[in-house]
Structure formats: C-alpha cells, structure tokens
Design a protein around this motif. Structure first.
Motif, PDB file in Angstrom:
ATOM      1  N   ALA A  19       8.885  -3.738  -9.013  1.00  0.00           N
ATOM      2  CA  ALA A  19       8.581  -4.758  -8.139  1.00  0.00           C
ATOM      3  C   ALA A  19       7.258  -4.321  -7.386  1.00  0.00           C
ATOM      4  N   VAL A  20       6.101  -3.534  -8.192  1.00  0.00           N
ATOM      5  CA  VAL A  20       5.460  -3.226  -7.038  1.00  0.00           C
ATOM      6  C   VAL A  20       4.069  -4.109  -7.704  1.00  0.00           C
ATOM      7  N   LEU A  21       3.794  -4.285  -8.906  1.00  0.00           N
ATOM      8  CA  LEU A  21       3.225  -5.622  -9.015  1.00  0.00           C
ATOM      9  C   LEU A  21       3.222  -6.989  -8.339  1.00  0.00           C
ATOM     10  N   PRO A  22       4.111  -7.505  -8.020  1.00  0.00           N
ATOM     11  CA  PRO A  22       4.455  -8.888  -7.237  1.00  0.00           C
ATOM     12  C   PRO A  22       4.385  -8.319  -5.855  1.00  0.00           C
ATOM     13  N   LEU A  36      -2.065  -0.294 -12.316  1.00  0.00           N
ATOM     14  CA  LEU A  36      -0.611   0.132 -11.560  1.00  0.00           C
ATOM     15  C   LEU A  36       0.132  -0.010 -12.454  1.00  0.00           C
ATOM     16  N   ALA A  37       0.714  -1.116 -12.878  1.00  0.00           N
ATOM     17  CA  ALA A  37       2.446  -1.067 -12.858  1.00  0.00           C
ATOM     18  C   ALA A  37       2.545  -0.280 -14.448  1.00  0.00           C
ATOM     19  N   GLU A  38       1.812   0.140 -15.368  1.00  0.00           N
ATOM     20  CA  GLU A  38       1.637   1.408 -16.404  1.00  0.00           C
ATOM     21  C   GLU A  38       2.132   2.685 -15.452  1.00  0.00           C
ATOM     22  N   ALA A  39       1.809   3.191 -14.330  1.00  0.00           N
ATOM     23  CA  ALA A  39       1.944   4.218 -14.215  1.00  0.00           C
ATOM     24  C   ALA A  39       3.298   4.787 -14.162  1.00  0.00           C
ATOM     25  N   TYR A  54       0.994  -1.140  -0.181  1.00  0.00           N
ATOM     26  CA  TYR A  54      -0.317  -0.090   0.076  1.00  0.00           C
ATOM     27  C   TYR A  54       0.767   1.578  -0.051  1.00  0.00           C
ATOM     28  N   LEU A  55       1.519   1.255   0.637  1.00  0.00           N
ATOM     29  CA  LEU A  55       2.665   2.459   1.287  1.00  0.00           C
ATOM     30  C   LEU A  55       3.337   2.183  -0.496  1.00  0.00           C
ATOM     31  N   ALA A  56       3.646   1.497  -1.215  1.00  0.00           N
ATOM     32  CA  ALA A  56       4.883   1.089  -2.084  1.00  0.00           C
ATOM     33  C   ALA A  56       4.159   2.153  -3.723  1.00  0.00           C
ATOM     34  N   VAL A  57       2.534   1.427  -3.394  1.00  0.00           N
ATOM     35  CA  VAL A  57       1.277   2.667  -3.608  1.00  0.00           C
ATOM     36  C   VAL A  57       1.175   4.154  -3.805  1.00  0.00           C
ATOM     37  N   ARG A  58       1.328   4.247  -2.732  1.00  0.00           N
ATOM     38  CA  ARG A  58       1.202   6.462  -2.704  1.00  0.00           C
ATOM     39  C   ARG A  58       2.807   6.490  -3.435  1.00  0.00           C
ATOM     40  N   ARG A  59       3.535   6.106  -3.511  1.00  0.00           N
ATOM     41  CA  ARG A  59       5.106   6.558  -4.047  1.00  0.00           C
ATOM     42  C   ARG A  59       4.664   6.996  -5.555  1.00  0.00           C
ATOM     43  N   LEU A  60       3.506   5.929  -6.266  1.00  0.00           N
ATOM     44  CA  LEU A  60       4.074   5.718  -7.427  1.00  0.00           C
ATOM     45  C   LEU A  60       3.243   6.377  -8.771  1.00  0.00           C
ATOM     46  N   SER A  61       2.427   7.438  -7.895  1.00  0.00           N
ATOM     47  CA  SER A  61       1.820   8.646  -8.607  1.00  0.00           C
ATOM     48  C   SER A  61       2.510  10.043  -8.675  1.00  0.00           C
ATOM     49  N   PHE A  81     -11.617   2.941 -10.676  1.00  0.00           N
ATOM     50  CA  PHE A  81     -10.991   3.541  -9.400  1.00  0.00           C
ATOM     51  C   PHE A  81      -9.349   4.266  -9.978  1.00  0.00           C
ATOM     52  N   LEU A  82      -9.160   3.053 -10.987  1.00  0.00           N
ATOM     53  CA  LEU A  82      -7.774   2.786 -10.934  1.00  0.00           C
ATOM     54  C   LEU A  82      -7.821   3.285 -12.295  1.00  0.00           C
ATOM     55  N   LEU A  83      -8.733   2.969 -13.432  1.00  0.00           N
ATOM     56  CA  LEU A  83      -7.782   3.632 -14.425  1.00  0.00           C
ATOM     57  C   LEU A  83      -8.166   5.277 -14.814  1.00  0.00           C
TER      58      LEU A  83
END
Lengths: 140, 201, 254, 224
Positions: free
Chosen positions: D164-167, D155-158, C138-145, D220-222
C-alpha cells in the motif's frame, strides 16, 4: 549533489509557483455561477447539475413545510429558487448562499443542497440580544 | 591501499588495511559478516558508524570514485531475467562507460558465447553466475571484491574464477576474496577470519 | 544561523527547559480556555458555535506550522545528515498529523451549524485533507526501512516533495471550487473580527504554539532514547564506547 | 557518458523488458478495463450520468495504471538485486529517475490510447471535438504521473515495503494531476477547449516541479 543543479531546480520551482499563482489570481474557474451567468446560459444548462451563489433578497423567503422558496441576487440579476434540502440555522435574509441543483425549464433553480457562505465577520451581539440561532446545543 | 573501520547491521566492528596488489582472503562461518564487510568496502552498504578509505578515496564522500574502480561480485547476480546474456552485459557497459566491443570476449571467456542471445530466464544458476562473472570481466577494476564466487560453480567455472584472480594480481590490482572453499585462495598474502561480525584473526 | 538555532533548541530540550515549557503551555491553555469560553462574547450571527473558532484556527495553524517545520528540517537533514534534524522532522510530522486531523474534525463540527453541512469539497478543506494524507504517507515511509540512515533520507525526500505539492494542489483545488471564508485577520487592512474576539483568538494561537513546542520537545527526547536503544541493540558489545572509539578514529584521521 | 545518454540507456532497457514481459498489456490494461466496467456497472445505466463522469473515470483509470506501472518498473530491479547494480554504477543517479520516468511515461501513453478508446466506447465520451486539447492534457498529465511514480516507485522495493505504500504516497501527491486532467478533459470533450488553458498550465507546472525536484532528490532515495 551538484551545486549548479540545485540552483537551476530552485529557479524552476520558484518560477513555476510564481507563474501559476499569479495566473491563478485571474481565476476563470469558480466554485459557483452567479445568477447573471445562469440566466445568460439559459436553456443550454437546463437539467445540468450546477452551483449558484448569491445573496438572499430580503423579504423573499417563503417557507412551506420542508420546501423553502426565495430569490437570490448578485446585485444585477434575480433568480428564483425552490430549495428542498435541509436549511442551515444561519440561513436568513441578506445572507450569502451557495445552492446545488438544476436550473429548470421553468426559469426556477431547483436546489437540493443549501450552503450558507459565511462572511468571515465576527462581532459581539448587539446589546440586549441573545444570539441562539446556531447554538452548539443543536449543532454538536 | 584500502582501509575500513566501522560497524553496520551484521558487522559489529571491523578495522582493516590491505596493501595494493595483494590478495586478501576473508574466512569465517555463515553470518560472520563477510558479505557485509565486502559490501561496505564496495559502497553497496554505508557503515552505520565509522569511516574508511578505499583506494585512497573516502568511503562516505567519494563513492563514485570508488565505484569507478571497484567491482563487487556478490551472492545475487543482478541480472535482468527478460534480457539476453549479451543485452545484460551491454547494459552494464552503458552504465560503466565501457565499449560494447568488450561483450563478446567476456562471454567467450566464461564459455557462454553460444547462448549470448538467449534470455537469462532460461539459464541455470551456474550459468547466471557465469554471466555475472563475465560482467565483472568487462572492466579491469583496481579492486575486485568477490563474495563466495565459487558457490554453485562446476570445476571448469571455478578455474575461470581462479584465472581471473591470478590475472588481476599479475596486473598489480587488489583482490578481496570471501570464501568457504579451503582449496582456493592459496596465494593469499593475508587471511582474516571473521566471526559474529568481528575480525577475530 | 543553524548552529545558534541548535544551541537555543538544545537549551529548551534540556530537562529543565522541558518542564518550564510544560508549565507555560498549561498556563497558556488555561488562559485560552478562559478567553474563549468566558471573556469572549458569543458571535452576533453564529452564537456560541463561533467559539469553535478559538480551537479550529489554532489547530489549522499548527498543521501548517508543523509541516513547514518538517520541510525545513528535511532540507537541513539532507544538507547536514545530522540525526537531530531527522528526529525533529519526525516529531513535527506526528504532531502535525494529529492537529491536521483535529482541525478537520473541528471544522466539520462547525460546518454543520454554520454552512449546513458536515463536509463540502471546499478548497481549504480539500487541500487540508490532501495534506493529512501526504503526511500519513510520510509516517508510513518512516516505517519502511530498518536502516536509520536510509529511513531518515527517504523520509526527508517525502518531507520536501510533499510540502512542494501543497501550493500546486492548493491552486488546483482553489480553481476548482470555493466556499471557505477568506482570511479573517489581515496584517494589512482591516480585520473582520471584533478586537476582543481577536485577542481570544491570538491567545489560542499562542497557547497552541506552545503546546506544539512542548509536544515536539517531548517527542524529541523519546526519539533520542529510542535511537540510543537501537544503537545499543545493533552493537551490544560496543554500547556507549562506540562513539568514543569513533572519535578516536576521527581524530587519528584528521 | 552524459546524463541524457545514461537516461536513454535505462529507459531503453526498461522498455525492452516491458515489451518482453508484456506486463502492461497483460495485467495493467485488463485491470483498467475491469475498473471501467465496474464503474459503469456501479453507476447504473443512466447515459447522462455516465457521460458526465467519463472524464473522471478516464483519469482514475490512468492514475491507477500509473501506480501499477511504477511498481512494475522497479519490480524487475528487485528480482535479482539489479537495483544494487544501478547503485554501484558510477552514473548520475538522476539518470535512473529520468530513464525510468521515460519508460513509465511511454507505457502509460500506450495504455491511455486503449483506455481513451474504452471510455469513449463505454461512456459515450466525444473525442473528436477538441482532440489536440485532449492529447495535450493526457501528455502533460502522464509526465507528472510518471515523475511521481518514478520517484517513489523505488520505495516499493524496500525490504519491509508494504503493497500500500506506493499508492498511499502517489495518490494524494497526484491530486493536482487528477483534478486538472479531469477538468481539461471535460472541457475538451464538451467543446469548450478554449477554457482548458489554465488547467493545461497547471499540469505543466506540476510537471516542471516534480521533474526538476525529482532529478535533484532521487539520489537520496537510491543511495545506500
């Protein structure tokens, strides 16, 4: 977001979780087997790595060096155990234990890992007794 | 009528009104925020602040209504390399609810009828842009947003773009055209100039 | 209900509320330390090792509490799109990850003297570890965008889905193995803990809950400052006046 | 067009691209094969140990294959901004989730056929004892993995996505599938298929939760 879809999804998710939770209570799959189950399975599980859980029969514990012999029971069946692994400080007569190892052809369970199952009971020591069996000074 | 106000990354502030059936020309140097402005209008990008209405629909709440009526032709062609030109268009038809019979005509219009069954991966950049243009011609969007549509095109293809713009305007549809090309967009009802994320003139 | 909740939260998160909360936390933590180290007797079976109960259980409680808060705040964010819900989810997730890791580490320390092992693939331990990994994700996703709105939406989805995964994974792991003790304090029926020890435990839970509220409050304040800084960096010339302009625009439209 | 029609169109498009690109065949399958051989080598030549771990290795290979396939399913959307095309189409965004999920699931099932044969050959897993239970476990597990992958693959396309985010997201969330799949497979191959019922039920529960919640939240993701 479509309101109808929210309702349907909520119904599916709660329904599923309730279904699995109530089904899970019947619990046909457990962490360990009981001595009765082990003896019942008999030769079919010889050499197979399993876990056995039970209570240590009072007075059955014999320690010789690193090896500890004792008997566990589930109330109906007794099973002899030879443990070669480390013994936790809380190990004693009457205590619930979980053993990992193999059931031998000799009818003895050869365990290399002995885990003490804590009963979740917390009480002050009896008057005049200083409990030191599992003091933090040793365990970290 | 199209009306936008707000800011987004790369767009400091913009407030804008376009009358239905007009051609709006957006000019400005690279990085002035032209693409961002068009993407905000086309609902590809949500404004960080602000609000607006496109064709009378709220930019935040009625995006699908806007999308049904708008076509955004951007820098990227949005094509699938491993599909043929015709397959790419047919997929767009499926997504927009357009009859598949529109595909051959659209490809013929951009001069790609011969290569309809070839995969896009073998196409030059110019050909890819023609495919993207053909996709934009599948429908008759009420609002056509063209972001540098002439870049990388030969003279013949530029004529096709011009013809498409002229046809849309003749239909009473609205066109927003962002371009460097000073020879184009002569018929614009209005021209705005952008710089550093603002409309300056 | 949401608005009154927000009003209460607003009062607590004011500078004065934060200071009072900080002092209350400090006092409660001190009381908890005294209760667990001095007042509570050692356990009859485990001796002094049982005192780990007084921080292990509150840590684990905070882990679950904070992820439940992430779940609720994520749903609230998706429903309302108010940034404050996103900040709450983020703050709570960070505190939650911290205390989940603490609960696991303390449990491991405790497991050695009591069970005889640092680690075992027991349901409670395994699911708590899975929980930790999910919220690290979750915290990693927060750093994505880069886009705050998108980051908030993505995080909210992970916050919802991750929490829903917990019951399923708990069941899968429970069926798989089971060594961890059952519930010690029961609402119905008899507790298996001596009253004085129960008081010490409840003091710990209370103190940690205050600590959670305090940490989240501080983190929320930092989050607000951070967001303001980002907004100003995004539109330097607009600065503070942006919101005023937007309000003008909104009232003109409405 | 309906949700179903849109989903099918997206799934068909994805599968056509996959068949042409041969990514599953050319990259994922060799990867799974290498993984299995590496496991075999690292565990040593003991036949009983290999046979005991075989169900676990089978599912680990499937799990990693699902991560790679999900990553790939969105990779071709990112190459030339095609994902924006899906965003701008006036479709139900859940169709993207379902369509991609179908495409990932179909690929995974094809891959599993090869993986199962490999595992059975390399590690002596007996497939013929209870084939129906085995197929049911693989099928149900695949739906769950495809749902998680289809949901978070986007999300991997961000722009700032890390490999590593997807795994990191998928592996913990898919733990129930891993455990239940392994247990059901172990029981099926050991001739105790009758006891696999609750594990299959758990897989079904996971599928129901993730497919339905995914349908609800994918937008919400797209959405920009």
């Amino acid at each position: 977001m479509k309101r109808g879809r929210v309702v349907i999804v909520l119904a599916i998710v709660t329904g599923t979780l309730i279904w699995v939770a109530t089904k899970g209570l019947s619990g046909n799959l457990i962490y360990y087997q009981t001595p009765t189950e082990v003896l019942h399975a008999g030769s079919s599980i010889v050499g197979e790595r399993t876990r056995v859980g039970g209570y240590v029969v009072p007075g059955s514990v014999q320690a010789s060096g690193a090896i500890v012999r004792f008997v566990v029971t589930d109330g109906t069946t007794r099973l002899s155990v030879i443990n070669t692994g480390a013994v936790p400080a809380l190990f004693s007569d009457g205590r619930g234990v979980v053993l990992e190892g193999t059931y031998g052809a000799d009818g003895v369970f050869h365990s290399d890992t002995l885990l003490v199952k804590h009963n979740g009971l917390y009480t002050p020591p009896a008057p005049g007794v200083t409990p030191s069996s599992a003091d933090l000074s040793g365990g970290g | 009528m199209t009306r936008v106000f707000g800011a987004a990354p790369g767009l400091v502030r913009a407030s804008l009104t376009v009358e239905r059936g007009d051609l709006l020309l957006v000019r400005g140097p690279n990085g002035a925020g032209k693409s961002t402005l068009l993407r905000v209008i086309g609902t590809a990008l949500a404004p960080t602040y602000g609000s607006g209405a496109v064709l009378g629909f709220d930019l935040a709440l009625e995006r699908d209504e806007i999308r049904r009526r708008t076509e955004l032709l951007g820098h990227r062609t949005r094509l699938y390399e491993d599909l043929t030109a015709a397959e790419n268009l047919r997929f767009a038809c499926a997504m927009h609810g357009v009859a598949l019979s529109a595909v051959p005509a659209a490809l013929a219009r951009v001069g790609l009828a011969d290569v309809a069954k070839e995969r896009v991966s073998g196409f030059s950049q110019g050909m890819r842009q023609r495919v993207a243009l053909a996709r934009a011609l599948l429908r008759r969007p009420e609002l056509l947003l063209l972001d540098e549509p002439y870049a990388g095109l030969d003279a013949e293809a530029k004529e096709i773009v011009d013809a498409a713009i002229a046809e849309a305007l003749a239909d009473g549809r609205t066109v927003v055209l962002a371009t460097h090309d000073l020879q184009r967009g002569g018929t614009a009802a209005r021209t705005i100039v952008m710089d550093q994320g603002r409309i300056v003139g | 209900m949401v608005s009154s909740l927000e009003r209460v939260a607003g009062r607590i998160t004011a500078p004065r509320g934060e200071r009072i909360l900080g002092w209350a936390t400090l006092v409660a933590m001190a009381a908890s330390a005294v209760m667990s180290l001095v007042v509570s007797p050692p356990d009859a079976q485990q001796g002094n090792a049982a005192r780990l109960l007084y921080i292990h259980v509150p840590s684990a409680w905070l882990a679950y509490l904070s992820f439940a808060v992430v779940f609720v705040a994520s749903i609230a964010y998706l429903a309302t799109r108010r940034t404050r819900w996103d900040r709450l989810a983020a703050a709570s997730a960070e505190v939650g990850v911290l205390f989940t890791a603490l609960a696991i580490a303390l449990g491991s320390l405790w497991g050695k003297p009591v069970w005889g092992t640092w680690w075992t693939w027991d349901p409670r331990i395994t699911t708590t570890t899975i929980l930790l990994l999910i919220y690290v994700g979750y915290l990693a996703v927060r750093r994505l965008s880069d886009s705050p709105a998108r980051r908030a939406r993505w995080a909210a989805v992970v916050g919802v889905v991750g929490f829903l995964d917990v019951p399923v994974s708990y069941l899968s792991v429970t069926w798989w193995r089971g060594l961890h003790q059952g519930t010690t304090i029961r609402l119905l029926g008899e507790s298996t803990i001596a009253p004085i020890m129960q008081v010490a435990l409840m003091t710990g839970v209370f103190a940690f809950t205050l600590l959670f509220l305090y940490l989240v409050t501080v983190r929320l304040r930092l989050g607000r400052l951070e967001d303001r800084a980002v907004a100003e960096a995004l539109s330097p010339r607009l600065g503070q006046s942006a919101e005023a302009l937007l309000e003008q625009e909104a009232s003109a439209r409405g | 067009m309906t949700l179903v029609g849109q989903s099918v169109a997206i799934a068909a498009k994805d599968l056509r691209i996959e068949v042409r690109g041969r990514y599953a065949l050319g990259s994922v399958l060799p990867f799974a094969g290498t993984l299995l051989v590496a496991f075999g080598l690292s565990l040593g030549p003991g036949r009983t140990l290999l046979a005991e771990t075989a169900p676990g290795l089978l599912w680990l290979a499937v799990l990693f294959a699902s991560v790679l396939s999900s990553r790939r399913a969105y990779e071709h959307e990112g190459e030339d901004g095609a994902l924006e095309g899906l965003l701008l189409a006036p479709i139900d965004k859940a169709a993207v989730f379902i369509g991609k999920g179908i495409a990932i699931a179909v690929q995974l099932l094809a891959l599993e056929l090869a993986i199962v044969l490999l595992v059975s050959g390399l590690f002596d897993l007996s497939l013929a004892v209870a084939p129906l239970t085995l197929v049911a476990a693989l099928f149900l597990g695949t739906i769950g993995l495809a749902a998680v992958g289809s949901l978070f693959g986007v999300l991997a396309e961000a722009p700032r996505a890390r490999e590593a985010v997807l795994p990191l997201l998928v592996l913990p969330l898919a733990t129930p599938v891993l455990i239940a799949g392994v247990r059901a497979t172990a029981l099926a191959t050991a001739g105790r298929a009758g006891e696999a019922g609750s594990w299959l039920g758990l897989l079904l529960a996971f599928d129901l939760v993730f497919v339905s919640v995914g349908t609800l939240v994918f937008g919400f993701l797209l959405e920009e």
